[in-house]
Design an enzyme around this catalytic site. Structure first.
Site, PDB file in Angstrom:
ATOM      1  N   MET A  20     -17.074 -42.649 -41.783  1.00 11.44           N
ATOM      2  CA  MET A  20     -17.942 -43.163 -40.713  1.00 11.44           C
ATOM      3  C   MET A  20     -18.457 -41.999 -39.857  1.00 11.44           C
ATOM      4  SD  MET A  20     -16.545 -46.871 -39.676  1.00 11.44           S
ATOM      5  CE  MET A  20     -15.204 -46.386 -38.616  1.00 11.44           C
ATOM      6  N   TYR A  22     -18.671 -38.323 -37.630  1.00  8.79           N
ATOM      7  CA  TYR A  22     -17.996 -37.603 -36.544  1.00  8.79           C
ATOM      8  C   TYR A  22     -16.813 -36.851 -37.167  1.00  8.79           C
ATOM      9  CZ  TYR A  22     -17.597 -36.440 -31.664  1.00  8.79           C
ATOM     10  OH  TYR A  22     -17.620 -35.752 -30.474  1.00  8.79           O
ATOM     11  N   HIS A  27     -11.266 -35.408 -42.423  1.00 10.02           N
ATOM     12  CA  HIS A  27     -12.348 -35.650 -43.386  1.00 10.02           C
ATOM     13  C   HIS A  27     -12.539 -34.414 -44.277  1.00 10.02           C
ATOM     14  CE1 HIS A  27     -13.740 -38.264 -39.871  1.00 10.02           C
ATOM     15  NE2 HIS A  27     -13.623 -39.138 -40.856  1.00 10.02           N
TER      16      HIS A  27
HETATM   17  P1  AMP Z   1     -13.251 -42.786 -41.028  1.00 10.03           P
HETATM   18  O1  AMP Z   1     -14.442 -41.904 -40.848  1.00 10.03           O
HETATM   19  O2  AMP Z   1     -12.340 -42.829 -39.840  1.00 10.03           O
HETATM   20  O3  AMP Z   1     -13.609 -44.146 -41.574  1.00 10.03           O
HETATM   21  O4  AMP Z   1     -12.371 -42.094 -42.163  1.00 10.03           O
HETATM   22  C1  AMP Z   1     -12.933 -41.757 -43.398  1.00 10.03           C
HETATM   23  C2  AMP Z   1     -11.822 -41.294 -44.311  1.00 10.03           C
HETATM   24  O5  AMP Z   1     -11.156 -40.185 -43.728  1.00 10.03           O
HETATM   25  C3  AMP Z   1     -10.758 -42.384 -44.541  1.00 10.03           C
HETATM   26  O6  AMP Z   1     -10.350 -42.351 -45.897  1.00 10.03           O
HETATM   27  C4  AMP Z   1      -9.655 -41.946 -43.617  1.00 10.03           C
HETATM   28  O7  AMP Z   1      -8.372 -42.387 -44.021  1.00 10.03           O
HETATM   29  C5  AMP Z   1      -9.766 -40.439 -43.714  1.00 10.03           C
HETATM   30  N1  AMP Z   1      -9.129 -39.809 -42.539  1.00 10.03           N
HETATM   31  C6  AMP Z   1      -9.371 -40.063 -41.232  1.00 10.03           C
HETATM   32  N2  AMP Z   1      -8.532 -39.351 -40.457  1.00 10.03           N
HETATM   33  C7  AMP Z   1      -7.738 -38.631 -41.294  1.00 10.03           C
HETATM   34  C8  AMP Z   1      -6.667 -37.714 -41.111  1.00 10.03           C
HETATM   35  N3  AMP Z   1      -6.229 -37.373 -39.906  1.00 10.03           N
HETATM   36  N4  AMP Z   1      -6.091 -37.172 -42.210  1.00 10.03           N
HETATM   37  C9  AMP Z   1      -6.508 -37.509 -43.452  1.00 10.03           C
HETATM   38  N5  AMP Z   1      -7.522 -38.373 -43.694  1.00 10.03           N
HETATM   39  C10 AMP Z   1      -8.125 -38.925 -42.624  1.00 10.03           C
END
Ligand code: AMP
Length: 284
Positions: A20, A22, A27
């Site tokens: 998503m 940011y 990521h």
């Molecule tokens: P999001 O942008 O929050 O939807 O996350 C996108 C992807 O990044 C998802 O697969 C999350 O699980 C992964 N992600 C977010 N934060 C972390 C983190 N601290 N460590 C590892 N993967 C992450």
């Protein structure tokens, strides 16, 4: 060189990282894993409206497209896909992908409809990008379990690669939502990783023997933070997410997930730790 050959021969492995945006180092770790394990890396950035509840933070979710594209470039991503809401959901849309069972607990219980939004958008993205591999963070452990179930149930020919949680030096799991935290609340939020570490130590040392021992320990730790409001502090089998009865011995399980969702002011943070039984080498 390998990439060009792979593309020419039509055998290029496409690795996909849905996000998503940011973007942060969590990521970036997914992009690095994708870079290592695939020939072409595709990153998507899409703040998916249908996975947010009516009172959640869709409108205020942090966005910085320019910086994200720069990060993707630095991490060697080949294609960044940034669709609009209109492109992803031309009206009327009448199809939803829903996984039952494991979506009804934890985040699914406190965020009704959330996982239907996730599985629907991820299915659409999979169909658009057509990856052989997709990389997801264990930060969202329930999401990993749900996506794995979906891919299995719907015979999607995609290898789901779970990647470890990336943390700040002081233990706070990286999250795009951490920017919402004031200095004071950010300090308090450290109880999450501290509680998880204490739980791990209690299991290792044998001080915690049952599921309720863990639940009690988590609540005690988190209770020391003045503004923490617990949504859940749970232990369950992974990846089934079957809850453990209170007196159930932890020893009976090969693979457990201790998972937290806690609100600090308006910011809801999640974190977790996996406890897997090690194969003890036979002495014979
Ligand atoms: P999001 O942008 O929050 O939807 O996350 C996108 C992807 O990044 C998802 O697969 C999350 O699980 C992964 N992600 C977010 N934060 C972390 C983190 N601290 N460590 C590892 N993967 C992450």
């Amino acid at each position: 060189m390998r990439k060009n050959q792979a593309i020419r021969s039509g055998e290029a492995v496409v690795g996909f990282v849905p996000t998503m945006g940011y973007l942060h180092q969590g990521h970036a770790s997914l992009m690095q894993a994708a870079r290592q394990q695939s020939d072409i890396v595709v990153l998507s950035i899409f703040v998916n409206p249908i996975q947010f509840g009516p009172n959640e933070d869709f409108d205020s979710y942090p966005r910085d497209e320019e910086r994200d594209v720069e990060t993707a470039r630095t991490e060697g991503v080949d294609i960044v896909f940034i669709p609009s809401v209109q492109e992803m959901y031309p009206q009327p849309t009448q199809t939803t992908i829903a996984v039952s069972g494991i979506t009804e607990r934890l985040c699914g219980a406190s965020r009704p409809g959330h996982f239907n939004g996730v599985t629907t958008v991820v299915s659409k993205l999979f169909n658009i990008v057509q990856p052989q591999k997709a990389f997801f963070g264990m930060k969202d452990a329930q999401q990993v379990a749900v996506i794995q179930q979906m891919v299995h149930d719907l015979n999607m020919p995609i290898d789901i690669v779970p990647c470890p949680i990336v943390r700040e030096e002081d233990g706070l799991a990286l999250s795009s939502r951490n920017v919402y935290l004031s200095t004071e609340l950010r300090e308090e939020a450290l109880v999450l990783s501290q509680a998880l570490r204490a739980a791990q130590e209690a299991v290792d040392s044998g001080t915690a023997v049952t599921a309720d021992d863990i639940r009690r320990l988590l609540r005690e730790h988190i209770g020391t933070a003045a503004h923490a409001v617990i949504d859940y502090a749970e232990i369950q089998a992974f990846p089934s997410l079957e809850p453990l009865a209170g007196d159930e011995p932890l020893q009976a399980y090969e693979d457990l997930l201790i998972a937290l969702a806690v609100k600090f002011g308006k910011t809801r943070l999640i974190d977790n730790i996996r406890i897997q039984k090690m194969e003890v080498p036979s002495l014979v």
